[in-house]
Design an enzyme around this catalytic site. Structure first.
Site, PDB file in Angstrom:
ATOM      1  N   ASN A 133      -5.381   2.997  -3.413  1.00 36.14           N
ATOM      2  CA  ASN A 133      -6.680   3.857  -3.603  1.00 36.14           C
ATOM      3  C   ASN A 133      -6.222   5.407  -3.727  1.00 36.14           C
ATOM      4  OD1 ASN A 133      -8.119   1.399  -3.545  1.00 36.14           O
ATOM      5  ND2 ASN A 133      -9.170   2.018  -1.463  1.00 36.14           N
ATOM      6  N   ASP A 175      -0.278   5.276   0.767  1.00 41.91           N
ATOM      7  CA  ASP A 175      -0.199   6.050   2.301  1.00 41.91           C
ATOM      8  C   ASP A 175      -0.666   5.508   3.099  1.00 41.91           C
ATOM      9  OD1 ASP A 175      -0.483   8.408   0.073  1.00 41.91           O
ATOM     10  OD2 ASP A 175      -2.390   7.746  -0.288  1.00 41.91           O
ATOM     11  N   ASP A 204       0.845  -1.132   0.102  1.00 38.99           N
ATOM     12  CA  ASP A 204       0.004  -0.024  -0.008  1.00 38.99           C
ATOM     13  C   ASP A 204       0.764   1.128  -0.052  1.00 38.99           C
ATOM     14  OD1 ASP A 204      -2.354   1.632   0.557  1.00 38.99           O
ATOM     15  OD2 ASP A 204      -1.609   1.741   2.507  1.00 38.99           O
ATOM     16  N   ASP A 251      -1.707  -1.016   5.718  1.00 38.68           N
ATOM     17  CA  ASP A 251      -1.979   0.070   7.020  1.00 38.68           C
ATOM     18  C   ASP A 251      -3.571  -0.260   7.465  1.00 38.68           C
ATOM     19  OD1 ASP A 251      -2.526   1.806   4.943  1.00 38.68           O
ATOM     20  OD2 ASP A 251      -2.632   3.215   6.675  1.00 38.68           O
ATOM     21  N   ARG A 275     -11.395  -0.196  -6.218  1.00 41.52           N
ATOM     22  CA  ARG A 275     -11.271   0.248  -4.789  1.00 41.52           C
ATOM     23  C   ARG A 275     -11.124  -0.785  -3.725  1.00 41.52           C
ATOM     24  NH1 ARG A 275     -11.176   5.287  -2.305  1.00 41.52           N
ATOM     25  NH2 ARG A 275     -12.075   5.423  -0.407  1.00 41.52           N
TER      26      ARG A 275
HETATM   27 ZN   LIG Z   1     -11.661   1.618  -8.626  1.00 35.08          ZN
END
Ligand SMILES: [Zn+2]
Length: 186
Positions: free
Chosen positions: A56, A14, A12, A131, A105
């Site tokens: 995302n 962020d 991931d 996270d 997402r």
């Molecule tokens: Zn999407």
């Protein structure tokens, strides 16, 4: 010679590599590395498996910045990672807002499925490092093992969310997760 246990490492962004911002990371000046993350990426480069970013970025779908601006940001990020001795081999982004109902997402598994198709991976033999519980849920939906780090917005809440059995898969930060991963060889 030891072989990596995992076919690929999914990361991931962020909260795992850089500090999460409530108002989104919109440009390079707002991209702040978490302590030890850049060094951990350099170590992971020696693991012998593709390293793939799974992120995302609803900041695009919300109309705050463009996909091209995110790509510019990622080019700058990759330059710094490369200078530090690390690498990222692929980046898979969900640009959609939460209400779009897309299948990429997180917690949907779409980005992991895209990456598996592109790299020819068996997701049961890959590891996701994220996270948030949505990272964990996306990995579970894809049949992919997952570990979490406490450096994101959910921090200590992860222990309660995952329960006693989950605590062994939660690490303080990417550096700690990296020590675990680098030890996982057969
Ligand atoms: Zn999407």
């Amino acid at each position: 010679m030891s072989q990596p246990v995992w076919q690929a490492l999914f990361l991931d962004r962020d909260g795992t590599l850089n500090e999460e911002r409530a108002d989104y990371v919109k440009n390079w000046s707002e991209f702040v590395w978490l302590p030890g993350a850049l060094h951990a990426l350099a170590e992971l480069a020696g693991y012998g498996a593709p390293i793939i970013l799974i992120t995302n970025q609803s900041v695009i779908g919300r109309g705050i910045i463009t996909e091209a601006e995110v790509q510019t940001l990622h080019t700058q990020m990759l330059d710094v990672i490369g200078e530090a001795g690390g690498r990222i081999d692929g980046i898979f982004i969900c640009p959609h807002p939460p209400d779009a109902g897309c299948d990429c997402r997180k917690p949907q598994p779409g980005l992991l499925l895209q990456a598996a198709a592109a790299f020819g991976l068996d997701l049961r033999r890959c590891l996701f490092i994220g996270d948030t519980m949505t990272d964990f849920q996306a990995a579970q939906a894809a049949g992919c093992p997952c570990v979490l780090v406490r450096t994101g917005r959910q921090g200590a809440q992860l222990d309660a969310a995952l329960g006693v059995d989950g605590r062994r898969i939660i690490f303080d930060d990417l550096a700690a997760a990296t020590r675990y991963i680098m030890g996982a060889r057969e």
